[in-house]
Structures are given as structure tokens and as C-alpha cells.
Scaffold this motif. Structure first.
Motif, PDB file in Angstrom:
ATOM      1  N   ALA A  12      43.067  36.235  42.613  1.00 14.98           N
ATOM      2  CA  ALA A  12      44.315  36.958  42.361  1.00 14.98           C
ATOM      3  C   ALA A  12      44.928  36.525  41.034  1.00 14.98           C
ATOM      4  O   ALA A  12      45.471  37.355  40.289  1.00 14.98           O
ATOM      5  CB  ALA A  12      45.297  36.730  43.511  1.00 14.98           C
ATOM      6  N   LEU A  36      40.497  33.577  47.272  1.00 12.74           N
ATOM      7  CA  LEU A  36      41.353  34.746  47.082  1.00 12.74           C
ATOM      8  C   LEU A  36      42.488  34.417  46.122  1.00 12.74           C
ATOM      9  O   LEU A  36      42.815  35.218  45.228  1.00 12.74           O
ATOM     10  CB  LEU A  36      41.908  35.211  48.424  1.00 12.74           C
ATOM     11  N   GLY A  64      47.365  40.151  43.809  1.00 13.85           N
ATOM     12  CA  GLY A  64      46.309  39.998  44.796  1.00 13.85           C
ATOM     13  C   GLY A  64      46.429  40.997  45.929  1.00 13.85           C
ATOM     14  O   GLY A  64      45.424  41.572  46.386  1.00 13.85           O
ATOM     15  N   VAL A  65      47.651  41.252  46.391  1.00 15.93           N
ATOM     16  CA  VAL A  65      47.863  42.240  47.461  1.00 15.93           C
ATOM     17  C   VAL A  65      47.509  43.635  46.961  1.00 15.93           C
ATOM     18  O   VAL A  65      46.867  44.424  47.685  1.00 15.93           O
ATOM     19  CB  VAL A  65      49.322  42.165  47.966  1.00 15.93           C
ATOM     20  N   VAL A 114      36.618  38.229  46.351  1.00 21.51           N
ATOM     21  CA  VAL A 114      37.277  37.078  46.951  1.00 21.51           C
ATOM     22  C   VAL A 114      36.334  35.894  47.146  1.00 21.51           C
ATOM     23  O   VAL A 114      36.795  34.777  47.398  1.00 21.51           O
ATOM     24  CB  VAL A 114      37.923  37.451  48.301  1.00 21.51           C
ATOM     25  N   LEU A 163      43.775  43.839  47.004  1.00 24.08           N
ATOM     26  CA  LEU A 163      43.255  43.934  48.371  1.00 24.08           C
ATOM     27  C   LEU A 163      43.425  45.341  48.927  1.00 24.08           C
ATOM     28  O   LEU A 163      42.579  45.824  49.688  1.00 24.08           O
ATOM     29  CB  LEU A 163      43.958  42.925  49.273  1.00 24.08           C
ATOM     30  N   CYS A 164      44.522  45.990  48.554  1.00 22.36           N
ATOM     31  CA  CYS A 164      44.723  47.379  48.988  1.00 22.36           C
ATOM     32  C   CYS A 164      43.680  48.299  48.358  1.00 22.36           C
ATOM     33  O   CYS A 164      43.186  49.238  49.005  1.00 22.36           O
ATOM     34  CB  CYS A 164      46.124  47.847  48.591  1.00 22.36           C
ATOM     35  N   GLU A 196      37.237  43.687  50.608  1.00 26.37           N
ATOM     36  CA  GLU A 196      37.591  42.302  50.286  1.00 26.37           C
ATOM     37  C   GLU A 196      38.639  41.787  51.272  1.00 26.37           C
ATOM     38  O   GLU A 196      38.605  40.620  51.665  1.00 26.37           O
ATOM     39  CB  GLU A 196      38.096  42.209  48.846  1.00 26.37           C
ATOM     40  N   PHE A 197      39.555  42.663  51.675  1.00 20.67           N
ATOM     41  CA  PHE A 197      40.526  42.290  52.717  1.00 20.67           C
ATOM     42  C   PHE A 197      39.787  41.916  54.002  1.00 20.67           C
ATOM     43  O   PHE A 197      40.099  40.897  54.641  1.00 20.67           O
ATOM     44  CB  PHE A 197      41.501  43.443  52.969  1.00 20.67           C
ATOM     45  N   HIS A 249      40.714  47.372  47.385  1.00 20.71           N
ATOM     46  CA  HIS A 249      39.373  46.924  47.787  1.00 20.71           C
ATOM     47  C   HIS A 249      39.420  46.455  49.243  1.00 20.71           C
ATOM     48  O   HIS A 249      39.377  45.246  49.529  1.00 20.71           O
ATOM     49  CB  HIS A 249      38.892  45.799  46.866  1.00 20.71           C
ATOM     50  N   VAL A 254      38.190  38.415  53.939  1.00 19.66           N
ATOM     51  CA  VAL A 254      39.123  37.305  54.155  1.00 19.66           C
ATOM     52  C   VAL A 254      39.600  37.277  55.602  1.00 19.66           C
ATOM     53  O   VAL A 254      39.725  36.208  56.214  1.00 19.66           O
ATOM     54  CB  VAL A 254      40.323  37.403  53.196  1.00 19.66           C
TER      55      VAL A 254
END
Length: 434
Positions: free
Chosen positions: A311, A307, A283-284, A364, A287-288, A293-294, A290, A297
Motif C-alpha cells: 500500500a 499488504l 491500499g483500500v 499483496v 483492494l477494491c 488481492e483482498f 483488485h 489477505v
């Protein structure tokens, strides 16, 4: 026992090789493209490869769920529950006096044994039971993120931060001393070691087709050495923990064997944390890749449960399970013969266009109701409520600490056909001032 019905849609050999290749799961792009084509034109296809017994690749979500829910037709215990080369299967059977399993847990059982063994620990993993652990889990998450903060603005997220997190939670449930976490983590890492890593560690055996079975047999002997004294101690002095529940368990009035007890603890200690930490790391990573999407959230923390589900879907740490047909049957128009081996391709099902809109996008705010990563039917993941709670809490604490995160190098996934996920996720991030 190992026949495949003759009226089939055979999968091209080059695609079959991808499905059976650990390296394909590490890189994924070509494999996911192959799965997409199979879902469109050959969703239940026969794979024939020189080094493997024939098997069916089941790639659509609906068919995977159908097989999972028909546990009386599609068995776990009759053959290996993960895709293995013929040489590995033969080596395991030689080591285990004919059994296809190096360990014997509820995962490797069918009714009536499966529900009886599952019931031994089921009460520990209900939604209500795991909810009482929230404060403890949050404390462990904060401790792991303290380390992330202490490392400044850069770290390797998998091993520096997240891998120990669900392990320490699981150890407390099992009743294992927290001081033993490094030892158990080291054993778990060896248990889930990718095929490429095993080869690198032992060049002399790189061409041995049964090397993985030998590697696992050695690791399992180390687990037995570790768990046996703990079981013996609980038999003498019971505690309120899962080791005690397993040590004192009886089926039909008879105590379970030491082999099953140790196997049970092994699968809880390994699968109970490795898949969760892999999903968080996946998931991290996403998020990096995209950042929008970070930001979603960060702006709306109510999206964190979504999320977590996304993930899990995106990462799909358990990439497949095998089933064996107990009798002649049919699946999506294909005749399946008794004894046929089926590969439930979760990695494909998690990208099924019939279930997920834009499945190759990380979103997410996606509806998560149809996710299949935890399985379905009698063998649905015992620890799914715990995993979801752990992921929700970890992401809540992470978003309270950082306001930016990005890749700081090229991430890597494990080269493994069965249990995979990220092994290396270098990141840069900005810690929010307290």
C-alpha cells in the motif's frame, strides 16, 4: 548557484510540464507512463521550464537511493526541499529573509545540525519504543472502524474513517490533548491542501504564481499560534511527551530557538499522520480494484504486513524530495554541477521495473525489501516504524470487521506535486456479524 551543467540529456518540455503539474499527480496515468519512458531512456534528465529553475529528474530507484545515501554531496538545506515555481521560491525568500524554507525542521537541515536535531526525538520512534504503543493504537483503530460499522454499508473512507486514525496516535505521543484533534486535523488538511483546492477557495488569487507560498505562510502562522502555548506550558511543567523533549532540547548546550521548536512539532503532527492515512486509503482503494488481492489477505492474515508495504509503494504519498549538489559530481553518467537542483522522483522509483516485478500490479504477496517510500540514508523517515505498526494494526482490525469491500463511486487523488494520496474513496462493504 542555479546553473545546470551543459552536457545533458534534456527532457522534452511536455514531459517536464507533466512532472511539474499538480493535476498530473491527481490523474497519474499519463505521468506514470512518462516516468516509465524516462527510466528506460533518460533516467537522469534535465528539465527546463519557463516558471521553474532548471532541475534534474532522477527516476530510477538505484539513482534515488544513491543520492539519498550521499548526504555530504546532495544537501537538503541549501534550496527548497520540494519542487516550487521560481515565483514561490522568491516569495519565500522575501518572507524568510533569504531562507528558502518557511519552516526549519530536520528535513531542512544537513550535518552537523541534522543529526543533532534528529536525536532530540529519535528515541520516541525506535521500533522498540513504538511497539509499546500497540494496545493504544489498536484501541484507536477499533474506534475508527466502529464509526465505519455505524455508517452501515457505505462511507467515504478517507474522511469518515481513516484520516483521524494516525493523527490521534501521534497526538498522544506528542502530548496534545485528544480534544484538540479536530483543530489539528483542520490545520493539517490546510497545510497539505492540493493546488486545485487552494485555487477553488480563492478565485481572485488563482493567477498569482506565489499563491501557494502565501497560503502556507498563513497556515504556518496558525500552527505557531497553536503550538507556542503548549511549548511554554512544558517549559514550566515538563511531562513525559515529545513536546517536553523539544521544548527542553539543547544543541551544544544552547536551547533551540522557538522557530525550530514549533517547526519540529509541526512536521511531526502533519507528516506523522497524513502520509500514513493516505497509504491506508490507497491500499483500500487498490483492494477494491483488485478483489482477488483482498481475498488473498482474507484467507491468510499473515499477508497483512506485506499488504501494508505494498500500500505504501502503490500510493507513494511523499511523491518526491529535492536535493542540491554541494559540489561537482556525476550521477548515472550525467555531470552534475555544484548548485544543481535534483528531484528524487519517488513515484517513479516505486514503479521501477529493475526492482519490482510487474510494478504496475498491486500484489499483496510482493517482496517489500526494496521499497523506497521511506527514503534512505541520513534522512530516512523518522516515523517509519510507527507507520508500519499503525498500518498493520489497522488492516488487522479491518479484516476482522469486513468480508467484502468495493468502490461506490470514482475515487480522487490530491492535485499536489509534493505530498499526495487519495482525498476521496467512496466504498460499499459488508460488516461481519460479531
Amino acid at each position: 548557484m542555479r546553473s545546470v551543467s551543459t552536457r545533458t540529456s534534456r527532457i522534452p518540455e511536455e514531459i517536464g510540464n507533466l512532472i511539474a503539474s499538480p493535476q498530473a499527480y491527481a490523474r497519474q496515468k499519463q505521468l506514470l507512463s512518462a516516468f516509465r519512458g524516462l527510466r528506460e531512456s533518460n533516467p537522469v534528465g534535465r528539465v527546463e521550464l519557463e516558471d521553474f529553475d532548471p532541475f534534474w529528474a532522477v527516476t530510477r530507484c538505484a539513482d534515488i537511493v544513491a543520492v539519498s545515501r550521499q548526504h555530504e554531496i546532495f544537501h537538503n538545506g541549501d534550496r527548497a526541499t520540494a519542487l516550487v515555481p521560481r515565483a514561490t521560491d522568491e516569495k519565500v525568500r522575501a518572507l524568510m529573509r533569504g531562507s528558502p524554507h518557511l519552516i526549519r525542521t530536520p528535513v531542512h537541515m544537513d550535518a552537523p545540525e541534522h543529526p543533532a536535531y534528529r536525536a532530540i526525538t529519535q528515541s520516541w520512534f525506535t521500533r522498540q519504543s513504538v511497539s509499546t504503543l500497540e494496545d493504544r493504537i489498536r484501541g484507536v483503530a477499533r474506534h475508527c472502524l466502529d464509526r465505519m460499522s455505524a455508517l452501515g454499508s457505505e462511507c467515504e473512507f478517507v474522511h469518515d474513517v481513516v484520516r483521524p486514525f494516525p493523527l490521534r496516535v501521534m497526538l498522544s505521543i506528542l502530548g496534545i490533548p485528544q480534544d484538540d484533534a479536530p483543530e489539528v486535523l483542520a490545520l493539517t488538511e490546510k497545510f497539505f491542501q492540493g493546488q486545485d483546492e487552494i485555487d477553488i477557495a480563492d478565485k481572485a488569487s488563482a493567477k498569482d504564481p506565489a499563491r501557494h507560498a502565501k497560503h502556507l505562510f498563513h497556515v504556518l502562522s496558525e500552527f505557531r499560534t497553536y503550538f507556542k502555548p503548549l511549548i511554554e506550558a512544558r517549559l514550566k511543567a515538563p511531562r513525559d511527551d515529545v513536546i517536553t523533549a523539544i521544548a527542553h532540547a539543547k544543541i551544544d548546550g544552547t536551547s533551540i530557538r522557538s522557530f525550530e521548536a514549533i517547526s519540529y512539532l509541526l512536521i511531526l503532527a502533519t507528516a506523522g499522520h497524513h502520509t500514513t492515512s493516505s497509504s491506508i486509503a490507497g491500499g483500500v482503494w487498490a483492494l477494491c480494484q483488485h478483489p482477488n488481492e483482498f481475498r488473498k489477505v482474507a484467507a491468510d492474515r499473515d499477508l497483512i504486513p506485506n499488504l501494508a508495504e505494498e500500500a505504501i509503494r502503490w500510493t507513494t504519498p511523499v511523491q518526491h524530495f529535492m536535493r542540491t549538489a554541494a559540489r561537482d559530481t556525476e550521477l548515472n553518467g550525467q555531470r552534475i554541477a555544484a548548485g544543481d537542483w535534483l528531484m528524487l522522483c519517488y513515484l517513479s522509483g516505486s514503479r521501477d521495473e529493475a526492482v519490482f516485478d510487474n510494478p504496475d500490479c498491486f500484489c499483496v504477496d510482493r517482496s517489500s525489501e526494496a521499497a523506497i517510500a521511506f527514503g534512505h540514508g541520513a534522512h530516512i523517515c523518522l516515523g517509519r516504524h510507527l507507520a508500519r505498526l499503525e498500518m498493520r494494526i489497522f488492516f488487522e482490525e479491518m479484516f476482522a470487521r469486513i468480508d467484502r469491500i468495493e468502490l461506490n463511486g470514482e475515487p480522487r487523488r490530491c492535485a499536489s506535486v509534493f505530498v499526495g494520496g487519495p482525498t476521496y474513496v467512496p466504498v460499499r462493504y459488508n460488516i461481519v456479524a460479531a
